[in-house]
Structures are given as C-alpha cells and as structure tokens.
Design an enzyme around this catalytic site. Structure first.
Site, PDB file in Angstrom:
ATOM      1  N   ARG A 211     -33.382  15.959  26.737  1.00  0.00           N
ATOM      2  CA  ARG A 211     -34.222  15.225  25.782  1.00  0.00           C
ATOM      3  C   ARG A 211     -33.306  14.684  24.679  1.00  0.00           C
ATOM      4  NH1 ARG A 211     -38.822  18.767  22.943  1.00  0.00           N
ATOM      5  NH2 ARG A 211     -36.958  19.864  22.254  1.00  0.00           N
TER       6      ARG A 211
ATOM      7  N   SER B  98     -34.067  24.564   6.452  1.00  0.00           N
ATOM      8  CA  SER B  98     -33.997  24.696   7.911  1.00  0.00           C
ATOM      9  C   SER B  98     -32.560  24.591   8.391  1.00  0.00           C
ATOM     10  CB  SER B  98     -34.829  23.568   8.529  1.00  0.00           C
ATOM     11  OG  SER B  98     -34.555  23.454   9.889  1.00  0.00           O
TER      12      SER B  98
ATOM     13  N   ARG C  48     -30.943  28.758  21.025  1.00  0.00           N
ATOM     14  CA  ARG C  48     -31.432  28.788  19.642  1.00  0.00           C
ATOM     15  C   ARG C  48     -31.534  30.240  19.187  1.00  0.00           C
ATOM     16  NH1 ARG C  48     -30.414  24.364  20.577  1.00  0.00           N
ATOM     17  NH2 ARG C  48     -31.671  22.477  20.488  1.00  0.00           N
TER      18      ARG C  48
ATOM     19  N   ASP D 185     -53.198  24.886  -0.545  1.00  0.00           N
ATOM     20  CA  ASP D 185     -53.028  24.247   0.761  1.00  0.00           C
ATOM     21  C   ASP D 185     -54.051  23.112   0.842  1.00  0.00           C
ATOM     22  OD1 ASP D 185     -51.712  25.634   3.665  1.00  0.00           O
ATOM     23  OD2 ASP D 185     -52.891  23.796   3.731  1.00  0.00           O
TER      24      ASP D 185
ATOM     25  N   ASP E 119     -31.514  16.611  21.307  1.00  0.00           N
ATOM     26  CA  ASP E 119     -31.380  18.075  21.375  1.00  0.00           C
ATOM     27  C   ASP E 119     -29.910  18.482  21.249  1.00  0.00           C
ATOM     28  OD1 ASP E 119     -33.988  18.837  21.555  1.00  0.00           O
ATOM     29  OD2 ASP E 119     -34.014  19.045  23.741  1.00  0.00           O
TER      30      ASP E 119
ATOM     31  N   TYR F 187     -37.459  13.998   8.986  1.00  0.00           N
ATOM     32  CA  TYR F 187     -37.829  15.375   8.629  1.00  0.00           C
ATOM     33  C   TYR F 187     -36.594  16.161   8.174  1.00  0.00           C
ATOM     34  CZ  TYR F 187     -38.766  20.343   9.094  1.00  0.00           C
ATOM     35  OH  TYR F 187     -38.838  21.685   8.837  1.00  0.00           O
TER      36      TYR F 187
ATOM     37  N   GLY G 231     -50.566  28.096   6.277  1.00  0.00           N
ATOM     38  CA  GLY G 231     -49.802  27.689   7.455  1.00  0.00           C
ATOM     39  C   GLY G 231     -49.166  28.881   8.162  1.00  0.00           C
TER      40      GLY G 231
ATOM     41  N   LYS H  25     -35.244  17.921   4.298  1.00  0.00           N
ATOM     42  CA  LYS H  25     -34.750  19.268   3.967  1.00  0.00           C
ATOM     43  C   LYS H  25     -33.409  19.163   3.228  1.00  0.00           C
ATOM     44  CE  LYS H  25     -38.263  21.397   5.465  1.00  0.00           C
ATOM     45  NZ  LYS H  25     -39.216  21.930   4.482  1.00  0.00           N
TER      46      LYS H  25
ATOM     47  N   PHE I 146     -35.865  20.970  29.246  1.00  0.00           N
ATOM     48  CA  PHE I 146     -35.101  19.726  29.091  1.00  0.00           C
ATOM     49  C   PHE I 146     -33.598  19.964  29.285  1.00  0.00           C
ATOM     50  CE2 PHE I 146     -38.973  19.024  26.498  1.00  0.00           C
ATOM     51  CZ  PHE I 146     -39.495  17.973  27.237  1.00  0.00           C
TER      52      PHE I 146
ATOM     53  N   PHE J 242     -43.815  26.340   0.836  1.00  0.00           N
ATOM     54  CA  PHE J 242     -43.802  26.054   2.279  1.00  0.00           C
ATOM     55  C   PHE J 242     -44.393  24.679   2.588  1.00  0.00           C
ATOM     56  CE2 PHE J 242     -44.202  30.759   2.199  1.00  0.00           C
ATOM     57  CZ  PHE J 242     -43.156  31.099   3.036  1.00  0.00           C
TER      58      PHE J 242
ATOM     59  N   ASN K  91     -42.827  23.183  19.470  1.00  0.00           N
ATOM     60  CA  ASN K  91     -41.852  24.265  19.650  1.00  0.00           C
ATOM     61  C   ASN K  91     -42.008  24.929  21.009  1.00  0.00           C
ATOM     62  OD1 ASN K  91     -40.842  23.800  17.096  1.00  0.00           O
ATOM     63  ND2 ASN K  91     -42.131  25.343  16.119  1.00  0.00           N
TER      64      ASN K  91
HETATM   65  N1  LIG Z   1     -41.933  26.407  11.847  1.00  0.00           N
HETATM   66  C1  LIG Z   1     -40.670  26.096  11.940  1.00  0.00           C
HETATM   67  O1  LIG Z   1     -40.119  26.058  13.046  1.00  0.00           O
HETATM   68  C2  LIG Z   1     -39.848  25.788  10.712  1.00  0.00           C
HETATM   69  C3  LIG Z   1     -38.423  25.809  10.785  1.00  0.00           C
HETATM   70  C4  LIG Z   1     -37.693  25.514   9.642  1.00  0.00           C
HETATM   71  C5  LIG Z   1     -38.333  25.193   8.441  1.00  0.00           C
HETATM   72  N2  LIG Z   1     -39.693  25.163   8.406  1.00  0.00           N
HETATM   73  C6  LIG Z   1     -40.355  24.813   7.142  1.00  0.00           C
HETATM   74  O2  LIG Z   1     -41.150  25.908   6.729  1.00  0.00           O
HETATM   75  C7  LIG Z   1     -42.301  25.444   6.020  1.00  0.00           C
HETATM   76  C8  LIG Z   1     -43.543  26.054   6.636  1.00  0.00           C
HETATM   77  O3  LIG Z   1     -43.580  25.738   8.022  1.00  0.00           O
HETATM   78  P1  LIG Z   1     -44.778  26.178   8.953  1.00  0.00           P
HETATM   79  O4  LIG Z   1     -44.257  26.256  10.327  1.00  0.00           O
HETATM   80  O5  LIG Z   1     -45.466  27.351   8.353  1.00  0.00           O
HETATM   81  O6  LIG Z   1     -45.695  24.872   8.852  1.00  0.00           O
HETATM   82  P2  LIG Z   1     -47.284  24.749   8.765  1.00  0.00           P
HETATM   83  O7  LIG Z   1     -47.604  23.324   9.025  1.00  0.00           O
HETATM   84  O8  LIG Z   1     -47.943  25.783   9.592  1.00  0.00           O
HETATM   85  O9  LIG Z   1     -47.540  25.088   7.217  1.00  0.00           O
HETATM   86  C9  LIG Z   1     -47.424  24.141   6.193  1.00  0.00           C
HETATM   87  C10 LIG Z   1     -48.713  24.188   5.381  1.00  0.00           C
HETATM   88  O10 LIG Z   1     -48.602  23.271   4.289  1.00  0.00           O
HETATM   89  C11 LIG Z   1     -49.842  22.587   4.151  1.00  0.00           C
HETATM   90  N3  LIG Z   1     -49.520  21.310   3.494  1.00  0.00           N
HETATM   91  C12 LIG Z   1     -48.790  20.283   3.998  1.00  0.00           C
HETATM   92  N4  LIG Z   1     -48.706  19.286   3.091  1.00  0.00           N
HETATM   93  C13 LIG Z   1     -49.389  19.692   1.990  1.00  0.00           C
HETATM   94  C14 LIG Z   1     -49.673  19.102   0.734  1.00  0.00           C
HETATM   95  N5  LIG Z   1     -49.266  17.869   0.425  1.00  0.00           N
HETATM   96  N6  LIG Z   1     -50.397  19.806  -0.174  1.00  0.00           N
HETATM   97  C15 LIG Z   1     -50.849  21.045   0.128  1.00  0.00           C
HETATM   98  N7  LIG Z   1     -50.622  21.656   1.304  1.00  0.00           N
HETATM   99  C16 LIG Z   1     -49.899  20.983   2.233  1.00  0.00           C
HETATM  100  C17 LIG Z   1     -50.400  22.466   5.562  1.00  0.00           C
HETATM  101  O11 LIG Z   1     -51.809  22.321   5.602  1.00  0.00           O
HETATM  102  C18 LIG Z   1     -49.956  23.794   6.185  1.00  0.00           C
HETATM  103  O12 LIG Z   1     -50.933  24.792   6.044  1.00  0.00           O
HETATM  104  C19 LIG Z   1     -42.239  23.914   6.076  1.00  0.00           C
HETATM  105  O13 LIG Z   1     -41.643  23.457   4.887  1.00  0.00           O
HETATM  106  C20 LIG Z   1     -41.329  23.650   7.263  1.00  0.00           C
HETATM  107  O14 LIG Z   1     -40.680  22.421   7.149  1.00  0.00           O
HETATM  108  C21 LIG Z   1     -40.467  25.473   9.505  1.00  0.00           C
END
Ligand SMILES: NC(=O)c1ccc[n+]([C@@H]2O[C@H](COP(=O)([O-])OP(=O)(O)OC[C@H]3O[C@@H](n4cnc5c(N)ncnc54)[C@H](O)[C@@H]3O)[C@@H](O)[C@H]2O)c1
Length: 338
Positions: free
Chosen positions: A296, A125, A232, A31, A299, A150, A10, A154, A219, A81, A200
């Site tokens: 929105r 988060s 932000r 993944d 927000d 969601y 991811g 967390k 928004f 992640f 985003n």
């Molecule tokens: N991107 C953001 O803005 C943000 C902000 C705060 C927290 N987060 C947290 O950070 C983490 C990573 O976020 P990201 O933006 O890289 O998301 P992303 O969706 O790009 O990455 C998550 C990965 O996990 C994999 N995945 C999901 N469920 C799965 C499962 N059951 N088994 C195996 N793999 C699985 C997905 O295929 C994906 O590749 C997440 O926990 C997200 O909640 C993200």
C-alpha cells in the site's frame, strides 16, 4: 484535582479518564461527539463507579473554550486528545485537519498561558519519525517530512507547544508520541469504535474475525523483515492510558527537567502483521480469512520504540503482551456485536 480531558469520549481518551478516576482525579470531558458517542460515559461509569463531568462542545469554537475556562477556573491540568485522526481523510480534506487539530490546540494554549501555572499533555504520534533510519526509535531520531496532513498536524502541534513553552515558563507540557494503540478495557465496557472501514489493523482483524468483513488484506509480504510483512509497536490502550497519568503527575509534582518534554510511548517490541494475525488466531481459537495483496502506498517497513527514556524518567513501562491486548480487543468486538 480537576483534569480536563478533551476528546475524552474517544478511544484513548476514555481509557485515560478511567485511569485518572482510579487515581482519584476529578475529570471533566469535552467532546463534540464527532467520532464518539455519549454512551461511552455509561461504560466509564460502569468501570469506575463515578460519572465524569461532560460538556458537549466543539473546541473550534473559541468563545466556548473561553467560557469553559471561566466556568472551570479550577482545572489543574489538561490532556488534549481531541483531533481528527484518519490519515487518508486528511489527504482528501487537509483544511479540516489543519483547522481541527491546530486551532483547537491554539485556543486551549491561549487559555492555559493566562494561568499562573498550567500542566498540559499532548497526543503526538510516532508518525513524526516517518521511516526512521535506526530501530528502535529514540526521541532523538530526526523528525522527517510528514507523509500526510494528519502527520503534519502532529509535527506542527509539537512545534506550537515548544515555541509557547519557550516564552511561557508557567506552561509545563509533555508530548507523548504514541506508537500503535490497540485493545480495550479488560471489562469490555469501553473500547475502540471505528466509524466505517477501520483504518487500523487490529479492528480490521477483529471485525473480520466476527464476520463483519469478509477478508483482511495484508498489504505486501515482500518487505525486508523476517516474514516480509510490516512491523509496528502495538501497545495496549490501558498501558498507554496509564502513561498519561504518570506524565501528568510528573508535571504536577514539578519533577520535569524542562518545561517541554517529549516521550515515546510504546512497548519497545516490534510485531509483524503476520504475528498480529497469529496472535488473533491464538486468543480467539479461530482461523482468520486473510489474503496477501500488493504493498500500500505510503506504508513504512518498520517502526518500534526505544522506550528507555519513559521507563527511566517516567518510571512507566508497558505491562501487557500482544496477546493480552488482542484478547481484550476480541472480547470488546464480541460484546459490541452481541
Ligand atoms: N489511535 C491511534 O492509533 C493514535 C496514534 C497516535 C496518536 N493518536 C492521537 O491520539 C488522540 C486520540 O486518538 P483516538 O484514537 O482516541 O481518537 P478518537 O477519534 O477515538 O478520539 C478523539 C475524540 O476527540 C473528539 N473530537 C474531535 N474533534 C473535536 C473537537 N473539535 N472538539 C471536541 N471534541 C473533538 C472526537 O469526537 C473523539 O471522541 C488524537 O489526537 C490522535 O491523533 C492516536
């Protein structure tokens, strides 16, 4: 040392794999490709020259999780992640979010607590703070009732880890509360790949800039901020990735003061939506087609981090500017659309 990175294909996971490999760790990725593609492995390999191990697996399958740890008993640390992350979708499908974000965590912890020593980093988060009463937000700011399933996953995720650490001293864990990750690796070999309409701001901006979307909707410009748009704390994904390596090292070196710790990971600077748009216009040299529309629902006005704890205790600091991060996001967008 072998590190398991769940969700390592991811957005944030792939950048963290690169930083781990750069520091000499051996990485194994799990993944299920629900929100990523196996091609990301090629991008990682192009940057580091080393292909990480990869197991395509769904962490909701408990038997598979058990089997993984049987086969990889030498895993010395886990960065978790893998999760579903779309706030709007979580409102529509709460059970999917509770299942995917919480059972996966429980199954991993069940395996880790059977080890003599286990090191665990959790993706949390800033959403746990909701609209905090004071800016910048410190780790001591109260956790507010979650605005979405969601966000709730967390909060509950952090509680699951805290409760487990209380009775399992062998488990050493850190939750990192991310602010707003953006950007891509400067090589443009890996980056953010949103499926469908981006959730985003930054991918929406770059997709509009490249002509994939007609117009960006801003928004609301009547918030109580200087230019009226929401604020932000945008952090370059490479800075965020580095924070994971530093946090993991802290646990591995036994430098943590408690067996469960929490750190904000942001830049400490708030940027308004208009400032982000101007940053895009600066680095791309193009005008962005945007329109101010109504607010929105859901927000919050502003959220930016007090990062002094991470700066002082982890010895980590975000190094990139908003323009640096935007430049990398734009380079990535141009590459994937070429
Ligand atoms: N991107 C953001 O803005 C943000 C902000 C705060 C927290 N987060 C947290 O950070 C983490 C990573 O976020 P990201 O933006 O890289 O998301 P992303 O969706 O790009 O990455 C998550 C990965 O996990 C994999 N995945 C999901 N469920 C799965 C499962 N059951 N088994 C195996 N793999 C699985 C997905 O295929 C994906 O590749 C997440 O926990 C997200 O909640 C993200």
């Amino acid at each position: 040392m072998k590190i398991l990175v769940t969700g390592g294909l991811g957005f944030i996971g792939s950048h963290t794999v690169v930083e781990l490999q750069k520091e000499g760790y051996e990485v194994v990725i799990i993944d299920n490709c629900s929100n990523a593609s196996e091609e990301v492995l090629e991008g990682i390999t192009a940057i580091t020259g080393k292909r990480p191990l990869f197991e395509k697996m769904d962490l909701r399958d408990k038997a598979d999780v058990i089997s993984f740890f049987d086969r990889h008993s030498d895993v010395a640390g886990v960065i978790h992640f893998a999760a579903s992350k779309a706030v709007g979708e979580s409102v529509e499908k709460p059970l999917l979010y509770y299942e995917n974000n919480l059972t996966t965590l429980v199954y991993l912890l069940q395996q880790l607590t059977q080890k003599k020593k286990a090191h665990f980093i959790f993706s949390s988060s800033c959403t746990v703070y909701g609209q905090a009463d004071e800016m910048p937000i410190t780790e001591n700011a109260p956790v507010k009732p979650a605005e979405s399933p969601y966000g709730n996953t967390k909060q509950i995720g952090e509680e699951i880890i805290r409760d487990t650490c209380r009775v399992c001293p062998q488990l050493q864990a850190i939750s990192l509360r991310y602010f707003n990750p953006m950007g891509a690796h400067p090589s443009a070999e890996i980056g953010e790949l949103p499926l469908g309409v981006p959730q985003n701001l930054v991918p929406f901006i770059t997709q509009t800039g490249i002509g994939l979307r007609e117009q960006l909707s801003v928004f609301g410009d009547d918030y109580p901020t200087e230019d009226g748009t929401c604020i932000r704390d945008y952090i370059h994904v490479v800075d965020l990735a580095r924070a994971h390596v530093v946090a993991l090292k802290r646990l591995m070196d036994g430098k943590n003061e408690e067996n469960y710790e929490v750190f904000n990971v942001g830049t400490g600077t708030g940027s308004s939506v208009m400032e982000v748009i101007h940053s895009f216009e600066r680095v791309s040299g193009t005008k962005l087609n945007y329109k101010v529309v109504g607010r929105r629902a859901g927000d919050i006005t502003q959220a930016y981090a007090d990062t002094s704890l991470a700066n002082r205790v982890l010895g980590w600091k975000a190094e990139s500017t908003l323009d640096d991060a935007m430049r990398s996001a734009w380079k990535w967008e141009q590459k994937i659309r070429s």
